[in-house]
Structure formats: C-alpha cells, structure tokens
Scaffold this active site. Structure first.
Site, PDB file in Angstrom:
ATOM      1  N   GLY A   1      39.866  62.560 154.123  1.00 24.32           N
ATOM      2  CA  GLY A   1      40.676  63.106 155.325  1.00 24.32           C
ATOM      3  C   GLY A   1      39.811  63.037 156.614  1.00 24.32           C
ATOM      4  O   GLY A   1      39.976  62.579 157.562  1.00 24.32           O
TER       5      GLY A   1
ATOM      6  N   ASN B   1      39.400  64.334 146.482  1.00 24.59           N
ATOM      7  CA  ASN B   1      39.620  63.980 144.966  1.00 24.59           C
ATOM      8  C   ASN B   1      41.049  65.030 144.866  1.00 24.59           C
ATOM      9  O   ASN B   1      42.043  64.506 143.756  1.00 24.59           O
ATOM     10  CB  ASN B   1      38.696  64.130 144.104  1.00 24.59           C
ATOM     11  CG  ASN B   1      38.837  63.607 142.810  1.00 24.59           C
ATOM     12  OD1 ASN B   1      39.804  62.307 142.579  1.00 24.59           O
ATOM     13  ND2 ASN B   1      38.738  64.319 141.629  1.00 24.59           N
TER      14      ASN B   1
ATOM     15  N   ASP C   1      39.860  81.572 146.510  1.00 26.16           N
ATOM     16  CA  ASP C   1      40.328  80.191 147.133  1.00 26.16           C
ATOM     17  C   ASP C   1      41.738  80.367 147.396  1.00 26.16           C
ATOM     18  O   ASP C   1      42.222  79.760 148.080  1.00 26.16           O
ATOM     19  CB  ASP C   1      40.116  79.157 146.377  1.00 26.16           C
ATOM     20  CG  ASP C   1      40.039  77.573 147.090  1.00 26.16           C
ATOM     21  OD1 ASP C   1      39.438  77.769 148.135  1.00 26.16           O
ATOM     22  OD2 ASP C   1      40.222  76.825 146.560  1.00 26.16           O
TER      23      ASP C   1
ATOM     24  N   GLU D   1      33.782  75.194 154.002  1.00 27.80           N
ATOM     25  CA  GLU D   1      33.967  76.649 153.142  1.00 27.80           C
ATOM     26  C   GLU D   1      33.044  77.745 152.791  1.00 27.80           C
ATOM     27  O   GLU D   1      33.162  78.800 152.966  1.00 27.80           O
ATOM     28  CB  GLU D   1      34.674  76.191 151.763  1.00 27.80           C
ATOM     29  CG  GLU D   1      35.850  75.311 152.003  1.00 27.80           C
ATOM     30  CD  GLU D   1      36.160  74.319 150.642  1.00 27.80           C
ATOM     31  OE1 GLU D   1      37.222  74.748 149.836  1.00 27.80           O
ATOM     32  OE2 GLU D   1      35.498  73.348 150.495  1.00 27.80           O
TER      33      GLU D   1
END
Length: 268
Positions: A190, A68, A5, A241
C-alpha cells in the site's frame, strides 16, 4: 504489557462481527469476527485526521493495510465499524499466501479429492494460496508486476484477482458507511506500489475517487494522492504500529500511577 492487534475492532456492532451460525456457538465459544491489523488501522486513522485537518470523529474512512497480509477496515467516526479479517487472519481478501474468503465446503471437498487431512488443507489455504497459489511463482507483488509485463499470464491473473477482491471490500464498505470521506493505503504494498494503488482506484470515479497521477507516483512521505477536486481524499500513510503500542503502554502506566496516587492520598 500486551497490546492486542484486535482491540481496535472491539467497537464493531453485532451485524459486523457475528457469523450466521447458531447463536449458541457465539455464546459458548465466542466464535465471531475479531479482525487484525488494528494498531495499524488506528495509527493511519489518526494521521489521516491530521492530513485532512479535522478530528477523526468527523468523518468516515476505508483503511487498506496491504502487505503480505491484507485487511480492509471501515472506520466510522473514529471507530472500527467493520473489517475484512475474521476469527483468524485467513479471512477477507486475497493475500500473499492466504486464500481469503472462500466457500467453506471447499475444505471437505479438497479432503475428499486430494486425500488431505483438515490441517493439511488449512496449511494450503494459509501458506500456498493467494498470489502464490494463483501465479504459481511468487507471493511478492513486485515480482508479479514485473512478470506480468513480460507476458506471464498467471502473474497477470493473480494481480487482477488481487485488485478485484480489494474492489469488492471497498465497495462493500462504502455501502456500509453510507459513503466515505477518505481511502488510506498503508503497509508494504500500500505504501510502496503506485501501480497497485492506481489499479485499485481505477473504476472508483463513480464514487468520487479521482487519483492525482503525479502525487501517486512521486514521494514517500504521508500525503494526499487524490486531485484537489476529488470528493473522496485518497492518502498514502506509512504505518507505525510500534508508536501506538508505546503510547498505549505509557497511558496504562500513567493511569495506574495516578490511580495509585489517588488511593494513597485518600488513605492519607
């Protein structure tokens, strides 16, 4: 295969990733900013390029991954230039249960005042702070928006603090990028909260951000939500992702197979 990541942020310059602590700690222990949500920021950058109709290498973006966990990334000509999360995901803006940036002296001060061990303070900062800590009732922005409309003061305060910290990073990255061509909203909040997007964009008109209220409130697909004459394009892009990780894994497999084939042909 492992897709990290943090990998998208490896293009950051030292002025972005170094902490102002003795340099030997970086040399010996690699204590530095690594950043997170890299696969998400990388995906939405590529989709933004498609929406804007030109290669990512041609523009500057500010990507806001707001769930979150929250991170903001400055993308300069297709590469991560700076990001809000640090050595750990605790750093940066106010989040659901994480504090974001604070004076590090708060940690020993809390230990002294509350009789806590350092790991207990870290638990407070990671799991009992942020929106939950300020509001006292929830880390879910939907709950806080509803409660604030009903007059719950601390829920309103939590929302205002949340937005103000995002404003700080957007303004910082506009300065670091010497302007921006687009702002992206992605992840749970978002993508799905027009109220929060509207609050974040309010006050950015001076920088060329003009939101289209109709586009902001209607639609679920990837779209531009700024007006046609807005110099800065504002976009909502649902993140993916998984597809980034799949493509990376596929590319590694193909590269390895090609390399192996080349070795065999040379040996033959």
């Amino acid at each position: 295969m492992a897709v990290f990541d943090t990998s998208f942020h490896q293009t950051m310059p030292p002025t972005s990733f170094l902490y102002s602590i003795p340099y030997e700690y970086y040399e010996r222990h690699k204590i530095r900013k690594y950043g997170f949500h890299g696969t998400s920021h990388r995906y939405v950058m590529s989709r933004a390029a498609e929406l804007m109709g030109r290669p990512a290498e041609n523009f500057r973006l500010i990507s806001c991954h707001i769930g979150n966990g929250v991170s903001v990334t400055a993308i300069r000509y297709g590469e991560s230039y700076d990001t809000s999360m640090g050595l750990t995901p605790l750093a940066g803006v106010t989040m659901g249960t994480r504090s974001g940036n604070l004076d590090p002296a708060v940690i020993p001060y809390l230990e002294q005042l509350e009789g806590l061990e350092s790991d207990e303070v870290m638990r407070v900062l990671n799991h009992h702070s942020g929106l939950l800590g300020i509001s006292g009732v929830s880390n879910d922005i939907r709950d806080l928006l509803k409660l604030s409309k009903e007059g719950h003061h601390r829920s309103q305060l939590a929302i205002e603090l949340f937005v103000s910290k995002l404003h700080q990073y957007i303004g910082l990255y506009m300065a670091r990028l010497n302007g921006t061509d687009g702002i992206i909203f992605t992840a749970g909040v978002g993508e799905n909260s027009p109220e929060i997007r509207e609050l974040i964009c309010q006050g950015l008109e001076y920088a060329g951000v003009f939101l289209d209220a109709y586009a902001n409130w209607l639609g679920k697909e990837d779209r531009i939500i700024s007006t046609a004459y807005s110099p800065v394009k504002v976009m909502v892009i649902p993140t993916d992702e998984e597809i980034v990780m799949a493509r990376d894994a596929y590319q590694i497999v193909i590269t390895d197979q090609t390399r192996s084939l080349g070795i065999l042909e040379t040996a033959g």
